[in-house]
Design a protein around this motif. Sequence first.
Motif, PDB file in Angstrom:
ATOM      1  N   LEU A  15       0.809  -1.215   0.000  1.00  8.17           N
ATOM      2  CA  LEU A  15       0.000   0.000   0.000  1.00  8.17           C
ATOM      3  C   LEU A  15       0.842   1.264   0.000  1.00  8.17           C
ATOM      4  N   GLU A  16       2.014   1.210   0.606  1.00  3.52           N
ATOM      5  CA  GLU A  16       2.867   2.403   0.644  1.00  3.52           C
ATOM      6  C   GLU A  16       4.032   2.282  -0.340  1.00  3.52           C
ATOM      7  N   GLU A  17       4.773   1.189  -0.275  1.00  4.22           N
ATOM      8  CA  GLU A  17       5.961   1.086  -1.124  1.00  4.22           C
ATOM      9  C   GLU A  17       5.593   0.974  -2.605  1.00  4.22           C
ATOM     10  N   ILE A  18       4.710   0.041  -2.959  1.00  9.30           N
ATOM     11  CA  ILE A  18       4.345  -0.119  -4.375  1.00  9.30           C
ATOM     12  C   ILE A  18       3.482   1.038  -4.850  1.00  9.30           C
ATOM     13  N   ASN A  19       2.421   1.316  -4.111  1.00  8.82           N
ATOM     14  CA  ASN A  19       1.433   2.276  -4.601  1.00  8.82           C
ATOM     15  C   ASN A  19       1.868   3.728  -4.458  1.00  8.82           C
ATOM     16  N   GLU A  20       2.999   3.952  -3.772  1.00  9.23           N
ATOM     17  CA  GLU A  20       3.498   5.317  -3.646  1.00  9.23           C
ATOM     18  C   GLU A  20       4.924   5.431  -4.201  1.00  9.23           C
ATOM     19  N   GLU A  21       5.897   4.763  -3.583  1.00  9.98           N
ATOM     20  CA  GLU A  21       7.294   4.919  -3.999  1.00  9.98           C
ATOM     21  C   GLU A  21       7.554   4.363  -5.403  1.00  9.98           C
ATOM     22  N   ILE A  22       7.091   3.148  -5.668  1.00  5.10           N
ATOM     23  CA  ILE A  22       7.360   2.523  -6.960  1.00  5.10           C
ATOM     24  C   ILE A  22       6.554   3.216  -8.063  1.00  5.10           C
ATOM     25  N   ARG A  23       5.333   3.604  -7.748  1.00  8.56           N
ATOM     26  CA  ARG A  23       4.542   4.393  -8.702  1.00  8.56           C
ATOM     27  C   ARG A  23       5.290   5.685  -9.070  1.00  8.56           C
ATOM     28  N   GLU A  24       5.831   6.357  -8.076  1.00 11.40           N
ATOM     29  CA  GLU A  24       6.544   7.614  -8.307  1.00 11.40           C
ATOM     30  C   GLU A  24       7.759   7.399  -9.211  1.00 11.40           C
ATOM     31  N   SER A  25       8.482   6.301  -8.997  1.00  8.36           N
ATOM     32  CA  SER A  25       9.642   5.996  -9.830  1.00  8.36           C
ATOM     33  C   SER A  25       9.226   5.820 -11.284  1.00  8.36           C
ATOM     34  N   PHE A  26       8.128   5.143 -11.514  1.00  2.69           N
ATOM     35  CA  PHE A  26       7.623   4.917 -12.875  1.00  2.69           C
ATOM     36  C   PHE A  26       7.210   6.232 -13.535  1.00  2.69           C
ATOM     37  N   GLU A  27       6.474   7.039 -12.807  1.00  6.11           N
ATOM     38  CA  GLU A  27       5.958   8.284 -13.383  1.00  6.11           C
ATOM     39  C   GLU A  27       7.069   9.303 -13.629  1.00  6.11           C
TER      40      GLU A  27
END
Length: 363
Positions: A315-327
């Motif tokens: 909920l935090e690492e994938i949906n926030e940090e990893i999403r941010e890296s992709f975008e």
Amino acid sequence: MFDSKQGGSGPVPASTAAERPSHAPADHPKIPPEKVGVLLANLGTPDNYDYWSMRRYLNEFLSDKRVIDYSPWVWQPILQLVVLTKRPFASGEAYKSIWNHEAGESPLMTITKSQTTKIRDRLQAAYGDDVVVDFCMRYGNPSTKSKVREMADKGCRKILFFPLYPQYSGTTSATANDHFFRALMEEKWQPQVRTVPAYFDDPGYVDALAQSVERAYAGLDDKPDVLVCSYHGVPQRYLTEGDPYHCQCVKTTRLLKEKLGWDDDRITTTFQSRFGPEEWLQPYTVEEVARLAEQGKKKIAVIAPAFSSDCIETLEEINEEIRESFEEAGGEHFTYIPCLNDDAAHVEALVKVIRTNLRGWLD
């Protein structure tokens, strides 16, 4: 209790009250009717997201030699004087962002409770009061020790212990089993026990994963270019030292791909949550999603097959940090596919795994 002489035809009525054996003297302790316990085990959760709750939880977690296997003479000063001075603040903020404030608990706790209730309902429908179903946490509360004690008090002379990790690793399944066995060491009358092995290639589990992907894709106007299967990472050397985790993760992805009927280029395996200076299993999710975006894969979906419940890493690492890296790398459409949680197909798969491992005890 269940009468084995009936050939497995089903549970028979049994007294629920503890009774003194008929032949025993008057001062003999009362003994509850025999039952079978099913104890689900998840990773754990802090009791709250304040500094001291986080510090207690992280101290227990990061002091586990199955998780960090450095010499305690080297690791403990670093942990106590450096890591636990700063990390509880950052981890607390991360937990706060996903906390179930209404229930006063983490999402992992909320989901595990729901999974347990649904599994209990299914098993009691099949076996009646002869089965006791509960859950414990490897780190934090409710502790494995407390739940083993409760089951013993309820008359569980047999306990099936089920670590909720589809893929086996020494850092997850093994440490959960270790803790279970340590709890048994304190029981004067130890129950007969079994542990459930990893279920990474179980057809029901793979089918539940496939269904979750198909549902997510059906709700998207623009279908993702790639599905990223992001598994929790471990140090690379664990693989060379004999831990089968990497191989089981790769097989889960392959089976999911085959179930979906996809080509190889539509799905990939990555690893997240790297900690410390060592090289971990690769490719790293946070780097791979950026690479995909730079290569023109502007639409991706991410799923976390190693997690039975949504938690801080999803909920935090994938949906926030990893999403941010992709975008930040130019990605445009990021879809996180939730863990299987208490989905009906997931519960059905877990119940089938449990019933298979209960054979000879209740069936």
